[in-house]
Write a protein that holds these residues in place. Sequence first.
Motif, mmCIF file in Angstrom:
data_model
loop_
_atom_site.group_PDB
_atom_site.id
_atom_site.type_symbol
_atom_site.label_atom_id
_atom_site.label_comp_id
_atom_site.label_asym_id
_atom_site.label_seq_id
_atom_site.Cartn_x
_atom_site.Cartn_y
_atom_site.Cartn_z
ATOM 1 N N ASN A 1 27.618 73.293 46.906
ATOM 2 C CA ASN A 1 26.512 74.165 46.530
ATOM 3 C C ASN A 1 25.346 73.956 47.496
ATOM 4 N N LEU A 2 25.695 73.699 48.767
ATOM 5 C CA LEU A 2 24.703 73.445 49.800
ATOM 6 C C LEU A 2 24.697 74.475 50.915
ATOM 7 N N VAL A 3 25.852 74.996 51.275
ATOM 8 C CA VAL A 3 25.956 75.933 52.391
ATOM 9 C C VAL A 3 26.793 77.120 51.943
ATOM 10 N N SER A 4 26.919 78.110 52.823
ATOM 11 C CA SER A 4 27.705 79.296 52.510
ATOM 12 C C SER A 4 29.190 78.993 52.647
ATOM 13 N N MET B 1 32.318 63.639 51.952
ATOM 14 C CA MET B 1 31.862 63.673 50.565
ATOM 15 C C MET B 1 30.355 63.473 50.544
ATOM 16 N N THR B 2 29.658 64.414 49.923
ATOM 17 C CA THR B 2 28.204 64.371 49.852
ATOM 18 C C THR B 2 27.774 64.648 48.422
ATOM 19 N N ALA B 3 26.854 63.849 47.902
ATOM 20 C CA ALA B 3 26.380 64.039 46.529
ATOM 21 C C ALA B 3 24.913 63.641 46.459
ATOM 22 N N GLY B 4 24.178 64.323 45.579
ATOM 23 C CA GLY B 4 22.763 64.025 45.427
ATOM 24 C C GLY B 4 22.139 64.875 44.343
ATOM 25 N N ALA B 5 20.821 64.955 44.367
ATOM 26 C CA ALA B 5 20.087 65.689 43.339
ATOM 27 C C ALA B 5 18.906 66.396 43.969
ATOM 28 N N ALA C 1 18.242 68.287 35.611
ATOM 29 C CA ALA C 1 18.258 67.996 37.042
ATOM 30 C C ALA C 1 19.393 68.750 37.717
ATOM 31 N N GLN C 2 19.096 69.320 38.876
ATOM 32 C CA GLN C 2 20.091 70.100 39.599
ATOM 33 C C GLN C 2 20.849 69.200 40.575
ATOM 34 N N ALA C 3 22.152 69.083 40.367
ATOM 35 C CA ALA C 3 22.975 68.262 41.255
ATOM 36 C C ALA C 3 23.262 69.010 42.551
ATOM 37 N N ARG C 4 23.429 68.248 43.621
ATOM 38 C CA ARG C 4 23.821 68.781 44.920
ATOM 39 C C ARG C 4 25.094 68.068 45.356
ATOM 40 N N TYR C 5 26.042 68.830 45.891
ATOM 41 C CA TYR C 5 27.299 68.205 46.281
ATOM 42 C C TYR C 5 27.959 69.008 47.398
ATOM 43 N N LEU C 6 28.823 68.333 48.119
ATOM 44 C CA LEU C 6 29.660 68.959 49.144
ATOM 45 C C LEU C 6 30.892 68.090 49.341
ATOM 46 N N ALA C 7 32.042 68.719 49.390
ATOM 47 C CA ALA C 7 33.300 68.013 49.652
ATOM 48 C C ALA C 7 34.130 68.852 50.619
ATOM 49 N N ARG C 8 34.574 68.229 51.688
ATOM 50 C CA ARG C 8 35.402 68.921 52.680
ATOM 51 C C ARG C 8 36.522 67.996 53.142
ATOM 52 N N ALA C 9 37.643 68.600 53.460
ATOM 53 C CA ALA C 9 38.767 67.855 54.018
ATOM 54 C C ALA C 9 39.505 68.764 54.983
ATOM 55 N N GLY C 10 39.986 68.201 56.061
ATOM 56 C CA GLY C 10 40.668 69.020 57.050
ATOM 57 C C GLY C 10 41.722 68.253 57.813
ATOM 58 N N PHE C 11 42.763 68.963 58.213
ATOM 59 C CA PHE C 11 43.829 68.427 59.063
ATOM 60 C C PHE C 11 43.973 69.363 60.253
ATOM 61 N N ASP C 12 44.006 68.788 61.462
ATOM 62 C CA ASP C 12 44.157 69.596 62.678
ATOM 63 C C ASP C 12 45.172 68.943 63.596
#
Length: 887
Positions: free
Chosen positions: A258-261, A218-222, A231-242
């Motif tokens: 809204n940080l990477v492709s 979980m990543t959050a910022g501005a 203000a433009q918010a920045r965020y990333l959320a990932r979850a994985g099971f392997d």
Amino acid sequence: MFGTLVTGKANNPVSNANVLLVRMNGDKADSTYRLSTNSGTFTYRGLPPGKVYIKVTKMGMNPADGVFDLTEGDNAVLFTMTHSREELESSIITGSVPLVRLLGDTTVFNAAAVKTMPGETAMAILEQLPGFDINGNTIKYRGRKVSRTYVNGIQLFGDDATNAFRQLKAEEVTQIRTYEEQNAEDERRGLKNSHREQVIDVKTKDKIFSLTSIAAQMTAGADEAKMNDTAQARYLARAGFDFNSEMASSSVNLGADNLVSAVEGVKPGGVPGLAVSEFRPHQKYGENIWGQIWTERHWKDRRYGNGIGIGYAFSHEYSHSSEKEIADYYPTDVSSGRKSIDSTAIMNTRTRHDFLVKGDFKDTPLKSIGVSIGGQIVNDKDQRHLTSDVTLPEKHMTQNSHTGSQKNDVNLEGSISWRNNDLGKIRPSFTLSGKFMDNNTLAWNTDTLASSYIRRNLQSDGLGKSWSGRASANLEIVLENSDKYTSKILVGAFAGNERSTKRNLTLDMIDPMAPVQDLANTYDFTWNTLSCGLNQEFTLSNRSTHIQLSLAETLSSQKDDEYLPSHSTYNHLYLGITPTFRYTKNMRSLTITAKPLIPSVEQTRNRISDANPLVLTGGNPDLHQAYTILLTYLDNLLMDKKSLFNIGLTLNAFCTLNPIVNRAYYFNEDTSLDSYNGYLARGGSILNTFSNASSPAYSMEGGLSFSKRFQKANLKSNLKISGGLESRPQYLFDELAHISMKKVSASVSEIFKPSNSFSLVFSASSAYTSASSDVSGPISKGFINNASLHITYRFTSGYYINPKATVIWHQYLSGAGRNNLQIPASIEIGKTFKQNGLRISLGAYDLLNRGTSYSTSANVDSYIQRWAPSFGRYYLFNIECKFRKKR
């Protein structure tokens, strides 16, 4: 063969014992080594029936050996070992673990001789070893691609050779072994000599049969840059099971940011994690939502049994960017001075679904069958809005243009193959493959720009279905299979058909109540390509050398059914001959091949496309196929085990005869084009078409790579030097010119890890390019320079600091282009909780961002300034956790 080592009285397992197996292979002995596990076991797979000699040794114990007669199926042996009677009253042992040693044909790297940081993966070990080169999902050892990675002799993490190094922790690894082995089919057929593949076997402290991991981020910022005054918010959320094991694997991955492709397409084996240090500066805004699931199951044996894999992936992307151009024209006799401001807003929405089903059934009554079915559905909407404000001394004008397109594409493809591996010296095989495409595009343009010829058009393209199919049959015959060499021949035939439907409807909507059909851009035709051919191949192999000679003959017929009755002018017949020679000896390989380049459908059609009537495009029915000859040479000149010094050589060259080049015609007045059914080209327009050049195009490139590990300094250094020359013909008006390009480049990388708490990674590269023409002289010269520095320091309490900086400098010495300097920099400070796999960090990115990017140009009439906004510095708070369970 499954072996067990125990002590004489207590019956305790004997671990880390050296196991030597020797079997007679003709007149010589083949030997292989194993190291017993913590449970006192060792395993050999794929051994042929016959007698073998096994010897077991371990310091402090008496050696044990024996001769065994192996039969088909599983064989079990038991060794009872006793302690040596010699005992030392006391001893003091000092020394260091050697980085590399040889065990027969196997190179063994000891992980303990390499410094790593707490929490790092096994990839941190591999990156520091001499001879290894990692690029994305590809690992090369001394120039050869690694086909598979085993963990303690089993393929635990699937077919991706890098997956094991990303999943295993560095502290779990004891050794990394690399050697060559036959592929599964050649070994199963009993071929004594065949082309061998480079593989890696990772040895771990504990034998791992399966690994389950759950990870979340979980990543959050501005961002300092604002969007619509907010203000433009920045965020990333990932979850994985392997879950990974030798016979089964599954993965589920989800993400939104809204940080990477976005992650597109099915990724067998799962999606690798994302390090916070990988975040980059952004020139546009994008939002992504994606997910994927993959599961794979094997039965009996992974290499020789049955297996099936199923996967699905979804992704949704939204992005937009904007540009602005301000032009101030100086007062002249022609222009009394004006200011124009053009701004362009681009928005794109893309939704994609992918699926993949594949199966490989090697243990069935019908012998070996392979099946693969996959496809994707894509919905892509693109919009571009242009606003132009023009201020003149006498008036002010505002013009707008809105263009866009919407695509709804469906693609399906599948294949089925059959081969018989159980007929001794003869192996027949058959493959059937096909592809279906339903591509639909709707495009529009509403335009009030006074200078534009494209005004209020509605266009529909690709309303039709296309498909292709191919069938091939091969017969492989083993001529000789002795201890000295193996030879075989292959003969085959194939046939295929491709049917492409091209439909386009264009309406001019200048008067919305009375649309006019644009006949020049309205068409409906089907293009058929029928191909068939033969292929022959001869291979000769021994343990160190592999020679392959092949020849393929292809006949392709292209037919255009738009013109009825059919006319031979619009139909084409091509004959292609493709010879290939491959030579491989140890780490040296040479490949020479030649192949025809057949023109595409659009390149040979005598139809004009005038979406912009001032820039026309058209095909050339008289276009002929080109022919390319390619040469590739790879050699590992030196690999010194003592000095850990490695030298590699790469040579690439090609020559294209009768090359297809672009050709432009300029019209000063309205001109009727007879070759395009009398189309009237307007005065001032350009026609871009294709032609065959009478002189060849060629390229030559070579490079040397040097790699050395300074063991005492814990430093690995890489140096690559390359240079090349390229020449290609190009038309300048009606004159055929030759464009020559020269390039010289050098790159260096250093990995310095003096301790378990400090790491420094430095890389730099510089490339000099020069282009010139034999007609107009020099065109351009310049340098492309890159450098990066990444430092990590970890404190004993678990805290760490991670600064990183990159310099990108484009320097033009002459010709078109402008100098450009970018210095992305970031810093991350965080803490790792080793007990529960938790990491918390705070980062600042793009620290030297200038907020906006400007470029200027001036001439005798105007001063032009282009402005492209880039998002500013942004700050993130990041939480990551990962839970692992081993069996």
